[in-house]
Write a protein that holds these residues in place. Structure first.
Motif, PDB file in Angstrom:
ATOM      1  N   GLU A  34      -1.803  56.410 -17.240  1.00  0.00           N
ATOM      2  CA  GLU A  34      -0.340  56.558 -17.293  1.00  0.00           C
ATOM      3  C   GLU A  34       0.169  57.526 -16.232  1.00  0.00           C
ATOM      4  OE1 GLU A  34       1.161  57.318 -21.198  1.00  0.00           O
ATOM      5  OE2 GLU A  34       0.149  55.564 -22.045  1.00  0.00           O
ATOM      6  N   ARG A  35      -0.712  58.341 -15.663  1.00  0.00           N
ATOM      7  CA  ARG A  35      -0.332  59.287 -14.606  1.00  0.00           C
ATOM      8  C   ARG A  35      -1.053  58.944 -13.304  1.00  0.00           C
ATOM      9  NH1 ARG A  35      -1.866  62.943 -18.794  1.00  0.00           N
ATOM     10  NH2 ARG A  35      -3.404  63.811 -17.411  1.00  0.00           N
ATOM     11  N   ILE A  36      -1.204  57.653 -13.038  1.00  0.00           N
ATOM     12  CA  ILE A  36      -1.955  57.189 -11.877  1.00  0.00           C
ATOM     13  C   ILE A  36      -1.345  57.671 -10.565  1.00  0.00           C
ATOM     14  CG2 ILE A  36      -0.796  54.954 -11.660  1.00  0.00           C
ATOM     15  CD1 ILE A  36      -3.623  53.764 -11.025  1.00  0.00           C
ATOM     16  N   ASP A  37      -0.017  57.839 -10.524  1.00  0.00           N
ATOM     17  CA  ASP A  37       0.622  58.331  -9.295  1.00  0.00           C
ATOM     18  C   ASP A  37       0.179  59.759  -8.975  1.00  0.00           C
ATOM     19  OD1 ASP A  37       2.008  55.967  -8.670  1.00  0.00           O
ATOM     20  OD2 ASP A  37       3.619  56.499 -10.062  1.00  0.00           O
ATOM     21  N   GLU A  38      -0.031  60.577 -10.012  1.00  0.00           N
ATOM     22  CA  GLU A  38      -0.532  61.933  -9.802  1.00  0.00           C
ATOM     23  C   GLU A  38      -1.962  61.896  -9.261  1.00  0.00           C
ATOM     24  OE1 GLU A  38      -0.214  64.224 -13.403  1.00  0.00           O
ATOM     25  OE2 GLU A  38       1.859  63.586 -13.722  1.00  0.00           O
ATOM     26  N   VAL A  39      -2.768  60.987  -9.792  1.00  0.00           N
ATOM     27  CA  VAL A  39      -4.148  60.846  -9.314  1.00  0.00           C
ATOM     28  C   VAL A  39      -4.138  60.388  -7.858  1.00  0.00           C
ATOM     29  CG1 VAL A  39      -6.367  59.692  -9.667  1.00  0.00           C
ATOM     30  CG2 VAL A  39      -4.996  60.375 -11.647  1.00  0.00           C
ATOM     31  N   ALA A  40      -3.235  59.470  -7.519  1.00  0.00           N
ATOM     32  CA  ALA A  40      -3.124  58.999  -6.135  1.00  0.00           C
ATOM     33  C   ALA A  40      -2.749  60.154  -5.200  1.00  0.00           C
ATOM     34  CB  ALA A  40      -2.102  57.877  -6.034  1.00  0.00           C
ATOM     35  N   GLU A  41      -1.876  61.030  -5.632  1.00  0.00           N
ATOM     36  CA  GLU A  41      -1.500  62.195  -4.808  1.00  0.00           C
ATOM     37  C   GLU A  41      -2.698  63.126  -4.605  1.00  0.00           C
ATOM     38  OE1 GLU A  41       1.113  62.904  -2.925  1.00  0.00           O
ATOM     39  OE2 GLU A  41       1.756  60.886  -3.452  1.00  0.00           O
TER      40      GLU A  41
ATOM     41  N   HIS B 138      -3.811  52.996   0.225  1.00  0.00           N
ATOM     42  CA  HIS B 138      -3.144  51.758   0.615  1.00  0.00           C
ATOM     43  C   HIS B 138      -2.352  51.168  -0.543  1.00  0.00           C
ATOM     44  CE1 HIS B 138      -6.541  51.164   3.806  1.00  0.00           C
ATOM     45  NE2 HIS B 138      -5.746  52.180   4.102  1.00  0.00           N
ATOM     46  N   TYR B 139      -2.973  51.085  -1.719  1.00  0.00           N
ATOM     47  CA  TYR B 139      -2.315  50.498  -2.888  1.00  0.00           C
ATOM     48  C   TYR B 139      -2.640  51.294  -4.138  1.00  0.00           C
ATOM     49  CZ  TYR B 139      -1.797  46.434   0.120  1.00  0.00           C
ATOM     50  OH  TYR B 139      -1.492  45.609   1.160  1.00  0.00           O
ATOM     51  N   VAL B 140      -1.636  51.419  -5.012  1.00  0.00           N
ATOM     52  CA  VAL B 140      -1.811  51.996  -6.339  1.00  0.00           C
ATOM     53  C   VAL B 140      -1.568  50.849  -7.315  1.00  0.00           C
ATOM     54  CG1 VAL B 140      -0.989  53.697  -7.996  1.00  0.00           C
ATOM     55  CG2 VAL B 140      -1.043  54.276  -5.563  1.00  0.00           C
ATOM     56  N   LEU B 141      -2.620  50.413  -7.976  1.00  0.00           N
ATOM     57  CA  LEU B 141      -2.562  49.258  -8.867  1.00  0.00           C
ATOM     58  C   LEU B 141      -2.554  49.748 -10.312  1.00  0.00           C
ATOM     59  CD1 LEU B 141      -5.288  47.316  -6.882  1.00  0.00           C
ATOM     60  CD2 LEU B 141      -2.808  47.018  -6.693  1.00  0.00           C
TER      61      LEU B 141
ATOM     62  N   LEU C 256     -13.442  62.998  -3.825  1.00  0.00           N
ATOM     63  CA  LEU C 256     -12.680  62.092  -4.688  1.00  0.00           C
ATOM     64  C   LEU C 256     -13.327  61.973  -6.056  1.00  0.00           C
ATOM     65  CD1 LEU C 256     -11.854  59.156  -2.234  1.00  0.00           C
ATOM     66  CD2 LEU C 256     -10.256  60.881  -3.094  1.00  0.00           C
ATOM     67  N   GLY C 257     -14.640  61.850  -6.081  1.00  0.00           N
ATOM     68  CA  GLY C 257     -15.360  61.702  -7.344  1.00  0.00           C
ATOM     69  C   GLY C 257     -15.227  62.899  -8.266  1.00  0.00           C
ATOM     70  N   ALA C 258     -14.913  64.057  -7.697  1.00  0.00           N
ATOM     71  CA  ALA C 258     -14.784  65.275  -8.501  1.00  0.00           C
ATOM     72  C   ALA C 258     -13.355  65.520  -8.996  1.00  0.00           C
ATOM     73  CB  ALA C 258     -15.250  66.485  -7.682  1.00  0.00           C
ATOM     74  N   LEU C 259     -12.409  64.681  -8.582  1.00  0.00           N
ATOM     75  CA  LEU C 259     -11.015  64.893  -8.965  1.00  0.00           C
ATOM     76  C   LEU C 259     -10.773  64.552 -10.435  1.00  0.00           C
ATOM     77  CD1 LEU C 259      -9.125  63.334  -5.921  1.00  0.00           C
ATOM     78  CD2 LEU C 259      -9.425  65.766  -6.437  1.00  0.00           C
ATOM     79  N   PRO C 260      -9.897  65.315 -11.107  1.00  0.00           N
ATOM     80  CA  PRO C 260      -9.521  64.964 -12.478  1.00  0.00           C
ATOM     81  C   PRO C 260      -8.853  63.588 -12.492  1.00  0.00           C
ATOM     82  CG  PRO C 260      -8.715  67.164 -11.901  1.00  0.00           C
ATOM     83  CD  PRO C 260      -9.244  66.542 -10.639  1.00  0.00           C
ATOM     84  N   GLY C 261      -9.273  62.756 -13.415  1.00  0.00           N
ATOM     85  CA  GLY C 261      -8.689  61.427 -13.553  1.00  0.00           C
ATOM     86  C   GLY C 261      -9.455  60.333 -12.844  1.00  0.00           C
TER      87      GLY C 261
END
Length: 79
Positions: free
Chosen positions: A15-22, A32-35, A54-59
Motif C-alpha cells: 500500500e506504500r509502494i511509492d515510498e518504496v520506489a523513492e 522505470h515502472y511502479v506496478l 536495494l535488498g536491504a531496504l525496508p519493504g
C-alpha cells in the motif's frame, strides 16, 4: 553497463509502494515502472552494490535480474 532488475515489494508495504520506489531511487535505481497492482518496481541499476543496497531496504522482499529473450523473425530458417 546497466542491469535491468525487478524489485518485489513485501505484503506489508504494498500500500506504500511509492515510498518504496523513492527509497529505491535514493539507493541508485533508475525506476522505470511502479506496478502497484502486482507489488513490483522495475528499473535499472549500474552495479551489484546497488542491488545489495536495494535488498536491504525496508519493504523490499526480493531483487531479481530481468532476462530478455528474443525470437528469430518468422522468415528465419531456425524457429
Amino acid at each position: 553497463m546497466s542491469e535491468q532488475v525487478s524489485v518485489s515489494v513485501d505484503d506489508a508495504h504494498v500500500e506504500r509502494i511509492d515510498e518504496v520506489a523513492e527509497r529505491c531511487r535514493a539507493a541508485g535505481m533508475d525506476v522505470h515502472y511502479v506496478l502497484a497492482a502486482v507489488g513490483m518496481i522495475t528499473g535499472s541499476i549500474e552495479s551489484g552494490d546497488v542491488r545489495t543496497a536495494l535488498g536491504a531496504l525496508p519493504g523490499v522482499a526480493a531483487v531479481e535480474q530481468q532476462h530478455t529473450f528474443r525470437l528469430p523473425p518468422p522468415s528465419s530458417p531456425i524457429q
